[in-house]
Design a protein around this motif. Structure first.
Motif, PDB file in Angstrom:
ATOM      1  N   SER A 141     -24.457  -3.700  -9.243  1.00 57.20           N
ATOM      2  CA  SER A 141     -23.825  -2.406  -9.512  1.00 57.20           C
ATOM      3  C   SER A 141     -22.539  -2.317  -8.701  1.00 57.20           C
ATOM      4  CB  SER A 141     -24.813  -1.285  -9.139  1.00 57.20           C
ATOM      5  OG  SER A 141     -24.415  -0.053  -9.673  1.00 57.20           O
ATOM      6  N   GLY A 142     -21.392  -2.472  -9.389  1.00 60.10           N
ATOM      7  CA  GLY A 142     -20.088  -2.475  -8.702  1.00 60.10           C
ATOM      8  C   GLY A 142     -19.226  -1.320  -9.201  1.00 60.10           C
ATOM      9  N   SER A 143     -18.443  -1.567 -10.268  1.00 58.78           N
ATOM     10  CA  SER A 143     -17.730  -0.451 -10.893  1.00 58.78           C
ATOM     11  C   SER A 143     -18.736   0.515 -11.503  1.00 58.78           C
ATOM     12  CB  SER A 143     -16.793  -0.966 -12.000  1.00 58.78           C
ATOM     13  OG  SER A 143     -17.540  -1.332 -13.149  1.00 58.78           O
ATOM     14  N   ALA A 144     -19.942   0.031 -11.699  1.00 59.74           N
ATOM     15  CA  ALA A 144     -21.104   0.771 -12.237  1.00 59.74           C
ATOM     16  C   ALA A 144     -21.173   0.738 -13.759  1.00 59.74           C
ATOM     17  CB  ALA A 144     -21.161   2.218 -11.746  1.00 59.74           C
ATOM     18  N   LEU A 145     -20.243   0.075 -14.407  1.00 63.89           N
ATOM     19  CA  LEU A 145     -20.247   0.120 -15.875  1.00 63.89           C
ATOM     20  C   LEU A 145     -21.345  -0.746 -16.482  1.00 63.89           C
ATOM     21  CD1 LEU A 145     -16.489   0.405 -16.815  1.00 63.89           C
ATOM     22  CD2 LEU A 145     -18.167   2.166 -16.270  1.00 63.89           C
ATOM     23  N   THR A 146     -21.664  -1.873 -15.848  1.00 63.97           N
ATOM     24  CA  THR A 146     -22.784  -2.684 -16.334  1.00 63.97           C
ATOM     25  C   THR A 146     -24.088  -1.909 -16.151  1.00 63.97           C
ATOM     26  OG1 THR A 146     -21.602  -4.693 -15.756  1.00 63.97           O
ATOM     27  CG2 THR A 146     -23.985  -4.893 -16.045  1.00 63.97           C
ATOM     28  N   HIS A 147     -24.255  -1.360 -14.970  1.00 69.26           N
ATOM     29  CA  HIS A 147     -25.475  -0.619 -14.636  1.00 69.26           C
ATOM     30  C   HIS A 147     -25.629   0.617 -15.537  1.00 69.26           C
ATOM     31  CE1 HIS A 147     -27.866   1.444 -11.125  1.00 69.26           C
ATOM     32  NE2 HIS A 147     -28.513   1.475 -12.262  1.00 69.26           N
TER      33      HIS A 147
ATOM     34  N   SER B  40     -11.363 -11.386  -8.049  1.00 74.97           N
ATOM     35  CA  SER B  40     -11.971 -10.605  -9.131  1.00 74.97           C
ATOM     36  C   SER B  40     -12.225 -11.461 -10.375  1.00 74.97           C
ATOM     37  CB  SER B  40     -11.038  -9.443  -9.485  1.00 74.97           C
ATOM     38  OG  SER B  40     -11.375  -8.905 -10.743  1.00 74.97           O
ATOM     39  N   ASN B  41     -13.430 -11.346 -10.902  1.00 75.43           N
ATOM     40  CA  ASN B  41     -13.743 -11.980 -12.187  1.00 75.43           C
ATOM     41  C   ASN B  41     -13.162 -11.174 -13.346  1.00 75.43           C
ATOM     42  OD1 ASN B  41     -15.666 -14.124 -11.235  1.00 75.43           O
ATOM     43  ND2 ASN B  41     -16.650 -12.289 -10.397  1.00 75.43           N
ATOM     44  N   PHE B  42     -13.102  -9.864 -13.142  1.00 73.47           N
ATOM     45  CA  PHE B  42     -12.610  -8.973 -14.194  1.00 73.47           C
ATOM     46  C   PHE B  42     -11.157  -9.304 -14.545  1.00 73.47           C
ATOM     47  CE2 PHE B  42     -12.486  -4.112 -15.332  1.00 73.47           C
ATOM     48  CZ  PHE B  42     -12.550  -4.425 -16.674  1.00 73.47           C
TER      49      PHE B  42
ATOM     50  N   GLY C 174     -19.032 -14.264 -18.189  1.00 73.28           N
ATOM     51  CA  GLY C 174     -19.411 -13.194 -17.273  1.00 73.28           C
ATOM     52  C   GLY C 174     -19.525 -11.862 -18.003  1.00 73.28           C
ATOM     53  N   ASN C 175     -20.054 -10.873 -17.277  1.00 70.27           N
ATOM     54  CA  ASN C 175     -20.293  -9.554 -17.877  1.00 70.27           C
ATOM     55  C   ASN C 175     -19.020  -8.881 -18.364  1.00 70.27           C
ATOM     56  OD1 ASN C 175     -19.404  -9.206 -15.180  1.00 70.27           O
ATOM     57  ND2 ASN C 175     -20.478  -7.268 -14.936  1.00 70.27           N
ATOM     58  N   LYS C 176     -17.904  -9.172 -17.712  1.00 70.00           N
ATOM     59  CA  LYS C 176     -16.677  -8.436 -18.040  1.00 70.00           C
ATOM     60  C   LYS C 176     -16.171  -8.762 -19.444  1.00 70.00           C
ATOM     61  CE  LYS C 176     -16.547  -6.277 -14.123  1.00 70.00           C
ATOM     62  NZ  LYS C 176     -16.588  -4.815 -14.007  1.00 70.00           N
ATOM     63  N   VAL C 177     -16.632  -9.872 -20.014  1.00 73.40           N
ATOM     64  CA  VAL C 177     -16.241 -10.184 -21.392  1.00 73.40           C
ATOM     65  C   VAL C 177     -16.722  -9.065 -22.318  1.00 73.40           C
ATOM     66  CG1 VAL C 177     -16.532 -11.803 -23.304  1.00 73.40           C
ATOM     67  CG2 VAL C 177     -16.246 -12.673 -20.969  1.00 73.40           C
ATOM     68  N   ARG C 178     -17.968  -8.633 -22.109  1.00 77.08           N
ATOM     69  CA  ARG C 178     -18.505  -7.558 -22.964  1.00 77.08           C
ATOM     70  C   ARG C 178     -17.715  -6.263 -22.767  1.00 77.08           C
ATOM     71  NH1 ARG C 178     -23.538  -8.838 -25.223  1.00 77.08           N
ATOM     72  NH2 ARG C 178     -24.779 -10.371 -24.087  1.00 77.08           N
ATOM     73  N   GLN C 179     -17.306  -5.997 -21.530  1.00 78.15           N
ATOM     74  CA  GLN C 179     -16.549  -4.770 -21.256  1.00 78.15           C
ATOM     75  C   GLN C 179     -15.154  -4.855 -21.879  1.00 78.15           C
ATOM     76  OE1 GLN C 179     -16.787  -3.661 -17.094  1.00 78.15           O
ATOM     77  NE2 GLN C 179     -18.954  -4.151 -16.962  1.00 78.15           N
ATOM     78  N   LEU C 180     -14.561  -6.043 -21.770  1.00 75.83           N
ATOM     79  CA  LEU C 180     -13.199  -6.218 -22.290  1.00 75.83           C
ATOM     80  C   LEU C 180     -13.131  -6.145 -23.810  1.00 75.83           C
ATOM     81  CD1 LEU C 180     -12.115  -8.912 -19.731  1.00 75.83           C
ATOM     82  CD2 LEU C 180     -10.836  -6.807 -20.170  1.00 75.83           C
TER      83      LEU C 180
ATOM     84  N   HIS D  74     -27.767 -11.883 -15.463  1.00 71.08           N
ATOM     85  CA  HIS D  74     -26.835 -12.803 -14.798  1.00 71.08           C
ATOM     86  C   HIS D  74     -25.434 -12.473 -15.295  1.00 71.08           C
ATOM     87  CE1 HIS D  74     -24.721 -16.062 -13.129  1.00 71.08           C
ATOM     88  NE2 HIS D  74     -25.720 -16.938 -13.064  1.00 71.08           N
ATOM     89  N   THR D  75     -24.657 -11.834 -14.443  1.00 72.05           N
ATOM     90  CA  THR D  75     -23.365 -11.295 -14.874  1.00 72.05           C
ATOM     91  C   THR D  75     -22.209 -12.271 -14.663  1.00 72.05           C
ATOM     92  OG1 THR D  75     -23.341 -10.149 -12.744  1.00 72.05           O
ATOM     93  CG2 THR D  75     -23.974  -8.854 -14.687  1.00 72.05           C
ATOM     94  N   GLY D  76     -22.513 -13.512 -14.278  1.00 67.51           N
ATOM     95  CA  GLY D  76     -21.450 -14.526 -14.193  1.00 67.51           C
ATOM     96  C   GLY D  76     -20.889 -14.656 -12.782  1.00 67.51           C
TER      97      GLY D  76
ATOM     98  N   VAL E 252     -20.773 -13.085  -4.330  1.00 62.51           N
ATOM     99  CA  VAL E 252     -20.294 -11.693  -4.253  1.00 62.51           C
ATOM    100  C   VAL E 252     -21.133 -10.738  -5.111  1.00 62.51           C
ATOM    101  CG1 VAL E 252     -18.282 -10.184  -4.617  1.00 62.51           C
ATOM    102  CG2 VAL E 252     -17.962 -12.554  -3.850  1.00 62.51           C
ATOM    103  N   TYR E 253     -21.530 -11.176  -6.301  1.00 61.58           N
ATOM    104  CA  TYR E 253     -22.181 -10.268  -7.250  1.00 61.58           C
ATOM    105  C   TYR E 253     -23.618 -10.696  -7.575  1.00 61.58           C
ATOM    106  CZ  TYR E 253     -17.390  -8.672  -7.887  1.00 61.58           C
ATOM    107  OH  TYR E 253     -16.132  -8.187  -7.665  1.00 61.58           O
ATOM    108  N   THR E 254     -23.739 -11.836  -8.266  1.00 63.34           N
ATOM    109  CA  THR E 254     -25.078 -12.193  -8.761  1.00 63.34           C
ATOM    110  C   THR E 254     -26.000 -12.654  -7.633  1.00 63.34           C
ATOM    111  OG1 THR E 254     -24.211 -14.378  -9.343  1.00 63.34           O
ATOM    112  CG2 THR E 254     -24.325 -12.745 -11.092  1.00 63.34           C
TER     113      THR E 254
END
Ligand SMILES: Cc1ncc(COP(=O)(O)O)c(C=O)c1O
Length: 348
Positions: free
Chosen positions: A200-206, A80-82, A51-57, A324-326, A296-298
């Motif tokens: 667009s959730g926490s907005a960090l991906t966006h 939460s996936n995060f 998922g996208n949060k891997v890149r953020q983490l 595709h953010t997972g 919920v997201y994708t």
């Protein structure tokens, strides 16, 4: 390999995921929508179902390790996936993990509480802390700080991943990098995109996507689909985060408020709640393309993409990148909510 980006190197980063993730064409779904659809497969980032949060983490946990932390604390919705991926990343780095689970949806059933991400949180051995409120970011962060103090009192070195937008958008750097990655992939095939669409959730991906695209000279519109709050609130959040990210990488001029585009036409009835547009999107992606989206997201993000195509905001024939953010564990947590629709006419 993507080129290193100026301004990013000074931020500590730990590789957690598989990258580059594939850039796949989705010819059947694209044909049924009348566009040339491409999917950046960040559901395939590898770590603990991805998922996208891997890149953020990679940036949060890089920061955590640079600060000598041994315990990660994070807050999020029950599904939460995060938080699941924070637990996975922490475990890979030999760190302890505390997760605060907020009551954010009012129609949670047994599966929502026990399956999907919660099951994985427990499998990863996270310490779970229930939190009764789901709409107060400051209160959630304050409670996390209390937990961090008790970690310190016990001799640990906590690192808090805050929820509120009053802390630096470190995770957004992951998508500044990612934009470079998918544009290298596209350019190697000899093309660019007419539009990019993401949740667009926490907005960090966006925000990261927007600044990442501008940082490499790409003026492509980036359409954020609201999954967490309505468009006016989300617009303000993306503006703030994108401006901060541009400043963090020492390129404040990359930020342009006119480039921030959010839509909430498929958002209601709210966070983590299904609607017919989401059900249609989840179903179309699965049946046209074997592309699995979460409710919920994708699923909402794809519903937003479909709405943009149908309204003409994304023109027929455009080459469109869907990120595709997972979120795949969420499919199982929402099984009961998907079931009635799968069994009737609409699911065929
Ligand atoms: C699967 C998935 N996609 C998209 C998002 C939204 O990303 P962001 O929070 O960076 O806006 C999330 C957020 O939790 C997520 O879990």
């Amino acid at each position: 390999m993507p080129r290193p980006l100026a301004g990013i190197e000074k931020f500590p980063r730990i590789r957690l995921g598989h990258a580059p993730t594939p850039l796949d064409r989705a010819p059947n779904l694209g044909a049924s929508l009348g566009i040339d659809l491409w999917v950046k497969r960040d559901d395939c980032t590898g770590l603990a179902l991805g998922g996208n949060k891997v890149r953020q983490l990679e940036f949060y946990l890089g920061d955590a390790r640079a600060r000598g932390a041994d315990t990660v604390l994070i807050t999020g919705a029950v599904q939460s996936n995060f938080v699941r991926l924070a637990a996975a990343g922490a475990r890979q780095l030999g760190m302890d993990i505390h997760i605060q689970l907020e009551e954010r949806v009012d129609d949670a059933d047994d599966l929502y509480r026990t399956s999907g991400n919660v099951l994985l949180d427990r499998l990863l051995g996270a310490t779970l802390h229930p939190f009764p409120v789901g709409e107060d970011e400051a209160a959630a962060d304050a409670s996390l700080e209390d937990l961090a103090r008790s970690v310190t009192a016990g001799g640990g070195k906590p690192y808090v991943i805050h929820l509120g937008a009053d802390h630096p958008p470190i995770g957004g750097l992951g998508y500044v990098v990612a934009a470079n990655e998918w544009m290298e992939q596209a350019r190697a095939r000899g093309f660019g995109f007419d539009a990019v669409v993401c949740a667009s959730g926490s907005a960090l991906t966006h925000a990261g996507t927007l600044i990442g695209m501008r940082a490499i000279g790409e003026e492509t519109p980036v359409y954020g689909v609201c999954v967490r709050r309505d468009a006016s609130l989300q617009h303000a959040r993306v503006v703030k985060r994108a401006a901060e990210l541009a400043a963090m990488i020492d390129r404040p001029a990359l930020f342009d408020v006119d480039g921030v585009d959010v839509s909430d036409e498929v958002y209601l009835p709210g966070y983590g709640k299904l609607n017919d547009a989401v059900r249609e999107a989840v179903s179309m992606a699965a049946r046209c393309e074997a592309l699995l989206l979460d409710p919920v997201y994708t699923g909402k993000a794809m519903a937003g993409l479909i709405a943009h195509v149908r309204s003409g905001r994304i023109a027929a024939g455009n080459r469109v990148l869907f990120i595709h953010t997972g979120g795949l564990p969420g499919i199982f947590a929402y099984a009961a909510k998907l079931e009635p629709w799968l069994s009737n006419e609409g699911g065929r």
